[in-house]
Write a protein that holds these residues in place. Structure first.
Motif, mmCIF file in Angstrom:
data_model
loop_
_atom_site.group_PDB
_atom_site.id
_atom_site.type_symbol
_atom_site.label_atom_id
_atom_site.label_comp_id
_atom_site.label_asym_id
_atom_site.label_seq_id
_atom_site.Cartn_x
_atom_site.Cartn_y
_atom_site.Cartn_z
ATOM 1 N N MET A 1 0.824 -1.208 0.000
ATOM 2 C CA MET A 1 0.000 0.000 0.000
ATOM 3 C C MET A 1 0.859 1.261 0.000
ATOM 4 S SD MET A 1 -2.980 -0.918 2.719
ATOM 5 C CE MET A 1 -3.950 -2.396 2.607
ATOM 6 N N GLY A 2 2.175 1.086 0.121
ATOM 7 C CA GLY A 2 3.085 2.218 0.106
ATOM 8 C C GLY A 2 3.420 2.781 1.468
ATOM 9 N N TYR A 3 3.070 2.059 2.536
ATOM 10 C CA TYR A 3 3.318 2.542 3.887
ATOM 11 C C TYR A 3 4.670 2.042 4.391
ATOM 12 C CZ TYR A 3 -1.788 3.081 3.672
ATOM 13 O OH TYR A 3 -3.070 3.398 3.306
ATOM 14 N N ASP A 4 5.420 2.922 5.055
ATOM 15 C CA ASP A 4 6.636 2.489 5.747
ATOM 16 C C ASP A 4 6.176 1.594 6.891
ATOM 17 O OD1 ASP A 4 8.240 4.037 4.088
ATOM 18 O OD2 ASP A 4 8.239 5.739 5.464
ATOM 19 N N THR A 5 6.673 0.361 6.908
ATOM 20 C CA THR A 5 6.153 -0.654 7.825
ATOM 21 C C THR A 5 7.295 -1.303 8.582
ATOM 22 O OG1 THR A 5 4.334 -1.045 6.286
ATOM 23 C CG2 THR A 5 4.732 -2.737 7.947
ATOM 24 N N TYR A 6 7.090 -1.478 9.878
ATOM 25 C CA TYR A 6 8.104 -2.058 10.759
ATOM 26 C C TYR A 6 7.488 -3.190 11.569
ATOM 27 C CZ TYR A 6 10.419 2.256 9.518
ATOM 28 O OH TYR A 6 10.977 3.277 8.794
ATOM 29 N N ASP A 7 8.329 -4.145 11.951
ATOM 30 C CA ASP A 7 7.859 -5.238 12.805
ATOM 31 C C ASP A 7 8.156 -4.951 14.277
ATOM 32 O OD1 ASP A 7 10.605 -5.597 12.875
ATOM 33 O OD2 ASP A 7 10.562 -7.665 12.191
ATOM 34 N N HIS A 8 8.561 -3.734 14.553
ATOM 35 C CA HIS A 8 8.858 -3.288 15.914
ATOM 36 C C HIS A 8 8.641 -1.779 15.960
ATOM 37 C CE1 HIS A 8 12.469 -2.508 13.565
ATOM 38 N NE2 HIS A 8 12.780 -1.591 14.462
ATOM 39 N N LEU A 9 8.508 -1.229 17.133
ATOM 40 C CA LEU A 9 8.430 0.219 17.268
ATOM 41 C C LEU A 9 9.843 0.760 17.075
ATOM 42 C CD1 LEU A 9 6.369 2.414 17.799
ATOM 43 C CD2 LEU A 9 6.890 2.226 20.224
ATOM 44 N N PRO A 10 10.063 1.571 16.042
ATOM 45 C CA PRO A 10 11.432 2.020 15.736
ATOM 46 C C PRO A 10 12.074 2.763 16.909
ATOM 47 C CG PRO A 10 9.961 2.527 13.928
ATOM 48 C CD PRO A 10 9.104 2.072 15.080
ATOM 49 N N MET A 11 13.348 2.503 17.056
ATOM 50 C CA MET A 11 14.133 3.176 18.092
ATOM 51 C C MET A 11 14.417 4.610 17.651
ATOM 52 S SD MET A 11 14.600 0.775 20.349
ATOM 53 C CE MET A 11 15.944 1.307 21.355
ATOM 54 N N GLU A 12 14.671 5.488 18.600
ATOM 55 C CA GLU A 12 14.991 6.879 18.282
ATOM 56 C C GLU A 12 16.189 6.965 17.335
ATOM 57 O OE1 GLU A 12 16.153 10.996 20.643
ATOM 58 O OE2 GLU A 12 15.336 9.307 21.758
ATOM 59 N N SER A 13 17.149 6.052 17.488
ATOM 60 C CA SER A 13 18.352 6.055 16.651
ATOM 61 C C SER A 13 18.070 5.664 15.197
ATOM 62 C CB SER A 13 19.404 5.112 17.250
ATOM 63 O OG SER A 13 18.897 3.782 17.277
ATOM 64 N N GLU A 14 16.882 5.052 14.918
ATOM 65 C CA GLU A 14 16.544 4.653 13.554
ATOM 66 C C GLU A 14 16.060 5.831 12.713
ATOM 67 O OE1 GLU A 14 14.806 0.514 13.067
ATOM 68 O OE2 GLU A 14 14.438 0.890 15.207
ATOM 69 N N ASN A 15 15.654 6.925 13.354
ATOM 70 C CA ASN A 15 15.313 8.159 12.659
ATOM 71 C C ASN A 15 14.343 7.937 11.500
ATOM 72 O OD1 ASN A 15 15.400 10.901 12.418
ATOM 73 N ND2 ASN A 15 17.191 10.908 11.084
ATOM 74 N N VAL A 16 13.136 7.452 11.799
ATOM 75 C CA VAL A 16 12.128 7.167 10.768
ATOM 76 C C VAL A 16 11.238 8.380 10.542
ATOM 77 C CG1 VAL A 16 12.134 4.719 11.344
ATOM 78 C CG2 VAL A 16 10.417 6.212 12.350
ATOM 79 N N ASP A 17 10.615 8.427 9.370
ATOM 80 C CA ASP A 17 9.664 9.484 9.047
ATOM 81 C C ASP A 17 8.253 9.045 9.432
ATOM 82 O OD1 ASP A 17 11.600 11.177 7.892
ATOM 83 O OD2 ASP A 17 11.435 10.145 5.967
ATOM 84 N N TYR A 18 7.436 10.015 9.776
ATOM 85 C CA TYR A 18 6.028 9.766 10.062
ATOM 86 C C TYR A 18 5.223 10.067 8.809
ATOM 87 C CZ TYR A 18 7.240 9.558 14.994
ATOM 88 O OH TYR A 18 7.775 9.200 16.199
ATOM 89 N N PRO A 19 4.111 9.438 8.597
ATOM 90 C CA PRO A 19 3.509 8.362 9.378
ATOM 91 C C PRO A 19 4.140 7.013 9.035
ATOM 92 C CG PRO A 19 2.072 8.882 7.539
ATOM 93 C CD PRO A 19 3.234 9.836 7.470
ATOM 94 N N PHE A 20 3.973 6.052 9.937
ATOM 95 C CA PHE A 20 4.443 4.696 9.678
ATOM 96 C C PHE A 20 3.519 3.692 10.352
ATOM 97 C CE2 PHE A 20 6.798 5.859 13.547
ATOM 98 C CZ PHE A 20 6.579 4.763 14.360
ATOM 99 N N VAL A 21 3.657 2.439 9.907
ATOM 100 C CA VAL A 21 2.871 1.324 10.432
ATOM 101 C C VAL A 21 3.799 0.414 11.220
ATOM 102 C CG1 VAL A 21 1.552 -0.750 9.788
ATOM 103 C CG2 VAL A 21 1.224 1.398 8.521
ATOM 104 N N GLN A 22 3.329 -0.060 12.351
ATOM 105 C CA GLN A 22 4.057 -1.052 13.133
ATOM 106 C C GLN A 22 3.129 -2.244 13.335
ATOM 107 O OE1 GLN A 22 3.699 -1.157 17.115
ATOM 108 N NE2 GLN A 22 4.798 -3.075 17.011
ATOM 109 N N VAL A 23 3.499 -3.385 12.740
ATOM 110 C CA VAL A 23 2.729 -4.615 12.932
ATOM 111 C C VAL A 23 3.107 -5.137 14.309
ATOM 112 C CG1 VAL A 23 2.166 -6.889 12.019
ATOM 113 C CG2 VAL A 23 2.767 -5.033 10.450
ATOM 114 N N GLY A 24 2.111 -5.292 15.168
ATOM 115 C CA GLY A 24 2.374 -5.582 16.569
ATOM 116 C C GLY A 24 2.166 -7.029 16.954
ATOM 117 N N ASP A 25 1.598 -7.202 18.113
ATOM 118 C CA ASP A 25 1.453 -8.522 18.720
ATOM 119 C C ASP A 25 0.254 -9.269 18.154
ATOM 120 O OD1 ASP A 25 3.593 -7.874 20.396
ATOM 121 O OD2 ASP A 25 2.245 -6.929 21.842
ATOM 122 N N TYR A 26 0.309 -10.586 18.278
ATOM 123 C CA TYR A 26 -0.837 -11.409 17.894
ATOM 124 C C TYR A 26 -1.051 -12.492 18.929
ATOM 125 C CZ TYR A 26 2.580 -14.842 16.148
ATOM 126 O OH TYR A 26 3.622 -15.733 16.042
#
Length: 131
Positions: A19-44
């Motif tokens: 869908m074109g969304y920046d997607t992570y399998d974890h909440l990015p760390m401050e040191s990763e310097n990601v742009d907003y908005p983003f998706v984080q696939v969480g727990d199941y």
């Protein structure tokens, strides 16, 4: 072979990226310097559903969408686009799932946990049944 939960986790992450969304399998760390908005696939979690001839399962997946103070509409749009994944059958390498809109939800929150900032945070609760 992956568990049904891991396959849904991977599937939703891949669909989010398509869908074109920046997607992570974890909440990015401050040191990763990601742009907003983003998706984080969480727990199941997986709830076994035994029946007469097989064992089925329900997979409940939490997906988080994060955006900055001026991105509320984008966060809402992204969250609801992800929720619409439930409106079709999903096929992973080893399983077939059907999304369950009933019992799924999108919750929009304002997050002020970081001093001096306001984030928009959507929590998407997704339910899939193994078929």
């Amino acid at each position: 072979m992956k568990s049904p939960g891991q396959e849904i986790f991977d599937y939703v992450g891949q669909q989010s990226e398509l869908m074109g969304y920046d997607t992570y399998d974890h909440l990015p760390m401050e040191s990763e310097n990601v742009d907003y908005p983003f998706v984080q696939v969480g727990d199941y979690d997986i709830v076994p559903i035994p029946n007469k001839s097989a064992i089925g399962a329900q997979v409940n997946l939490t997906v988080n969408v994060w955006g900055s103070e001026d991105q509320r509409l984008e966060v809402d749009t992204m969250a609801n686009s992800l929720l619409m994944l439930l409106s079709k059958r999903s096929y992973t390498p080893h399983f077939r799932f059907i999304g369950m809109l009933s019992g799924s939800s999108v919750q929009m929150l304002k997050d002020t946990s970081v001093p001096g900032t306001v984030f928009h945070h959507a929590i998407v609760q997704m339910k899939f049944n193994l078929i």
